[in-house]
Every structure is written in C-alpha cells, then in structure tokens.
Motif scaffolding. Structure first.
Motif, mmCIF file in Angstrom:
data_model
loop_
_atom_site.group_PDB
_atom_site.id
_atom_site.type_symbol
_atom_site.label_atom_id
_atom_site.label_comp_id
_atom_site.label_asym_id
_atom_site.label_seq_id
_atom_site.Cartn_x
_atom_site.Cartn_y
_atom_site.Cartn_z
ATOM 1 N N ALA A 1 0.820 -1.215 0.000
ATOM 2 C CA ALA A 1 0.000 0.000 0.000
ATOM 3 C C ALA A 1 0.850 1.260 0.000
ATOM 4 O O ALA A 1 0.421 2.303 -0.507
ATOM 5 C CB ALA A 1 -0.940 0.003 1.208
ATOM 6 N N HIS A 2 2.050 1.179 0.581
ATOM 7 C CA HIS A 2 2.887 2.369 0.716
ATOM 8 C C HIS A 2 4.008 2.436 -0.313
ATOM 9 O O HIS A 2 4.914 3.275 -0.190
ATOM 10 C CB HIS A 2 3.480 2.428 2.133
ATOM 11 N N ARG A 3 3.960 1.578 -1.314
ATOM 12 C CA ARG A 3 4.960 1.632 -2.386
ATOM 13 C C ARG A 3 4.242 1.700 -3.728
ATOM 14 O O ARG A 3 3.097 1.289 -3.846
ATOM 15 C CB ARG A 3 5.878 0.404 -2.354
ATOM 16 N N ASP A 4 4.945 2.201 -4.735
ATOM 17 C CA ASP A 4 4.359 2.336 -6.061
ATOM 18 C C ASP A 4 4.748 1.131 -6.906
ATOM 19 O O ASP A 4 5.809 1.097 -7.519
ATOM 20 C CB ASP A 4 4.849 3.627 -6.724
ATOM 21 N N GLY A 5 3.875 0.125 -6.932
ATOM 22 C CA GLY A 5 4.113 -1.063 -7.731
ATOM 23 C C GLY A 5 5.406 -1.767 -7.398
ATOM 24 O O GLY A 5 6.261 -1.952 -8.277
ATOM 25 N N PRO A 6 5.605 -2.181 -6.136
ATOM 26 C CA PRO A 6 6.866 -2.836 -5.763
ATOM 27 C C PRO A 6 6.972 -4.242 -6.363
ATOM 28 O O PRO A 6 5.962 -4.861 -6.696
ATOM 29 C CB PRO A 6 6.773 -2.905 -4.245
ATOM 30 N N SER A 7 8.186 -4.728 -6.473
ATOM 31 C CA SER A 7 8.384 -6.106 -6.907
ATOM 32 C C SER A 7 8.364 -7.011 -5.686
ATOM 33 O O SER A 7 8.681 -6.584 -4.568
ATOM 34 C CB SER A 7 9.713 -6.261 -7.640
ATOM 35 N N ALA A 8 8.001 -8.271 -5.906
ATOM 36 C CA ALA A 8 8.026 -9.235 -4.812
ATOM 37 C C ALA A 8 9.439 -9.374 -4.268
ATOM 38 O O ALA A 8 9.659 -9.490 -3.061
ATOM 39 C CB ALA A 8 7.499 -10.582 -5.307
ATOM 40 N N ALA A 9 10.431 -9.333 -5.164
ATOM 41 C CA ALA A 9 11.819 -9.489 -4.740
ATOM 42 C C ALA A 9 12.263 -8.355 -3.823
ATOM 43 O O ALA A 9 12.956 -8.577 -2.825
ATOM 44 C CB ALA A 9 12.733 -9.569 -5.960
ATOM 45 N N SER A 10 11.861 -7.119 -4.134
ATOM 46 C CA SER A 10 12.296 -5.972 -3.319
ATOM 47 C C SER A 10 11.684 -6.027 -1.919
ATOM 48 O O SER A 10 12.351 -5.727 -0.926
ATOM 49 C CB SER A 10 11.930 -4.655 -4.009
ATOM 50 N N ILE A 11 10.412 -6.417 -1.841
ATOM 51 C CA ILE A 11 9.772 -6.522 -0.531
ATOM 52 C C ILE A 11 10.390 -7.667 0.274
ATOM 53 O O ILE A 11 10.653 -7.536 1.473
ATOM 54 C CB ILE A 11 8.253 -6.706 -0.684
ATOM 55 N N GLY A 12 10.626 -8.786 -0.383
ATOM 56 C CA GLY A 12 11.251 -9.906 0.308
ATOM 57 C C GLY A 12 12.614 -9.551 0.858
ATOM 58 O O GLY A 12 12.966 -9.927 1.976
ATOM 59 N N LYS A 13 13.378 -8.788 0.077
ATOM 60 C CA LYS A 13 14.711 -8.369 0.524
ATOM 61 C C LYS A 13 14.620 -7.424 1.711
ATOM 62 O O LYS A 13 15.338 -7.582 2.705
ATOM 63 C CB LYS A 13 15.452 -7.701 -0.629
ATOM 64 N N ASP A 14 13.720 -6.428 1.608
ATOM 65 C CA ASP A 14 13.606 -5.429 2.677
ATOM 66 C C ASP A 14 13.098 -6.042 3.978
ATOM 67 O O ASP A 14 13.505 -5.635 5.068
ATOM 68 C CB ASP A 14 12.680 -4.292 2.241
ATOM 69 N N LEU A 15 12.180 -7.010 3.881
ATOM 70 C CA LEU A 15 11.615 -7.643 5.077
ATOM 71 C C LEU A 15 12.383 -8.896 5.497
ATOM 72 O O LEU A 15 12.025 -9.532 6.489
ATOM 73 C CB LEU A 15 10.139 -8.001 4.841
#
Length: 307
Positions: free
Chosen positions: A47-61
């Motif tokens: 909700a707080h990102r503009d079209g994030p990739s699954a890979a970027s979220i997985g890396k950040d979390l």
C-alpha cells in the motif's frame, strides 16, 4: 553478579515480550482480520509503495523466497492482491492491491490506529512524548536510521495554531514577499479547523525536531468523499530531512483510513519544492487560474490525488 550484557539482553527480551503481548501480535489472526501479522505487513508495504516487486519486498523484510511466495498466493486467493509480470524484467513480479485489498488495508490501518490510541490515552501528554521519543531512540540505535531523520510527528496541541499562523506569515513574506493578507487567510483556516474539528475525518500534524516545531500540515473535510490538504510548511532549518514528504504521506494515509475517495489541494505556481512533493506523491495538476492576492499577481493551481 550478573554481567552487564546479560542483564541488558534480558531487559530487551522482557520488553519484547511485554510489547508484543500488549499490541496483540501473538494472536494467530491480527485485529480480528483473519490475516496473520506477516500478511498484514505485506499489505502495508504494498500500500505504501508504487508497484513494488516481490523481490524488493522480500529483501527489505528479510523473508525467505518460498515463504514470501506462499504469503502472496494467500493474499491473491483472498482477492486482496494482484501479481503481474514486470514490463521491464519478466523475471520480476509487480504487486498491487486490488480495490478490495485497499479497502481491507484501510480498515486494518484504522483499527491499528485506534488500538495504539487506546494504549496512549491513559498517559498524560508528557508521558506520551517520553514514550515516543524513547521509541525513536530505539529505532535510531537498532535500525541504523540516519541522524537527519531524527524528527517526530504529533497531533496539534494548545498554542500550535499561533505558531502555524506566525511562521506562515513570516516565511512567505521573507521568501515570496507576500503581504499580511496571506497571514490573515492562514488565521482563518486555523480558526475554522479548531472550531469544527472532527478527529475522525480531520487531522493536523506538527513536526518536531529537538523539541522545536519545524513543520505542519492539515487534512480537512471538503465534502463527504473529498479531503483537502492545507498549510504544508517546513522550516528552512529542517528542509532536506524528508519532513515534507512524510507530512504529505501522513495526509494520504489518514485520508484512505477515513474513507475519502480523493484529496485536493490549492497552491500557487512557483512554489517548486511543494510542487515536487505533490507530484512525487501522485497528485495531478487539474486547473490553473491567474489571480491577484497577497500583494502579487499569481497563478493558482488545483491538484488532485485519487485514492
């Protein structure tokens, strides 16, 4: 005698147990939603990102790829999430919330806000300030937050409106040469906000740094479906710290939680720093009109963000 590090580790673990129990993350389903903590956190990030990739979220979390994939599949099965191949890299998946997902997240965000508000309510103002400052210290020390980000946002308190009026009048006179007509307009907006304040639909945020007010923004009700962003200001000494961006983001987050369908704002051409923030947040310029106000010939601008 207990070694200092051992005692400190025990203290941190005791705090973790107490806080996780207090906010209910030990429950299998968070806030009665039928979703796990991990699933709700994914909704938040998307909700707080503009079209994030699954890979970027997985890396950040720091989530295992297989576990992340299962979480995303569950959210997609519930109709909360769309997962599409990237147009620039077919190996990547781009994530977006569906309309149902946005509605679900807004409800969860509202309930989370109410839960934390209920925890803070028994504390007096000074105790709440100490708590928030202590949390900011924890975040800075353990999260390696850059020193420049050391500011906090809070709701308005008695006396803040006087500061908002005075600083708008002084700064716009100094930076743009606007006359007292503008300060009078700010005073009218502030007075109207206080007289008709509805905390469920309106909000003022004050940014503080080192105990001093350094920024402000208001979100007010314009109609049942439209909110208006007003009186965005960041002190020159605090510019470049991300305060303006954070203030705009808080307005957007609150507007979604309150059920508004769009946010509008009125400004004037030439206020380039603010315009950049609005564009970055997704606002679109929909109207321009010349007028004479505040001692100058100006061009007013209306910007709109669909939620």
């Amino acid at each position: 005698m207990t070694p200092p590090l051992v005692a400190q580790v025990d203290a941190v673990r005791r705090f973790n147990r107490s806080y996780t129990r207090g906010i209910g993350v030990l429950n299998e389903r968070l806030l009665g939603s039928g979703l796990t903590l991990a699933e709700v956190r994914l909704l938040y990030e998307i909700a707080h990102r503009d079209g994030p990739s699954a890979a970027s979220i997985g890396k950040d979390l720091r989530l295992d790829a297989g576990y992340l994939s299962r979480l995303l599949d569950r959210l997609r099965t519930r109709g909360l999430l769309e997962r599409r191949p990237s147009t620039t890299d077919r190996r990547q998946s781009i994530l977006r919330l569906t309309r149902r997902g946005k509605k679900t997240f807004a409800s969860l965000d509202r309930r989370s806000h109410e839960q934390v508000a209920a925890m803070l309510l028994p504390l007096v103002a000074g105790e709440r300030r100490r708590l928030v400052e202590a949390m900011a210290t924890i975040e800075c020390l353990l999260g390696a937050a850059p020193p420049l980000a050391s500011f906090l946002l809070r709701p308005h308190q008695p006396g803040d409106m006087g500061w908002v009026i005075q600083r708008h009048g002084a700064l716009y006179a100094e930076e743009y040469g606007w006359d007292a007509e503008f300060e009078a307009l700010v005073a009218e907006i502030a007075a109207r906000f206080l007289r008709g304040f509805d905390p469920g639909l309106e909000r003022c945020w004050i940014a503080e740094r080192d105990g001093e007010n350094v920024g402000s923004v208001f979100l007010v009700r314009k109609s049942p479906t439209v909110a208006q962003l007003r009186l965005l200001l960041v002190e020159p000494s605090a510019r470049g710290l991300g305060i303006g961006r954070r203030l705009v983001a808080e307005c957007i987050r609150f507007a979604r939680r309150a059920g508004y369908r769009k946010i509008t704002l009125w400004t004037n051409k030439g206020l380039d720093a603010a315009r950049h923030l609005y564009e970055e947040a997704g606002f679109v310029l929909v109207e321009e009109e010349p007028h004479h106000s505040f001692g100058h010939d100006l061009v007013s601008q209306t910007w709109v963000l669909a939620l």
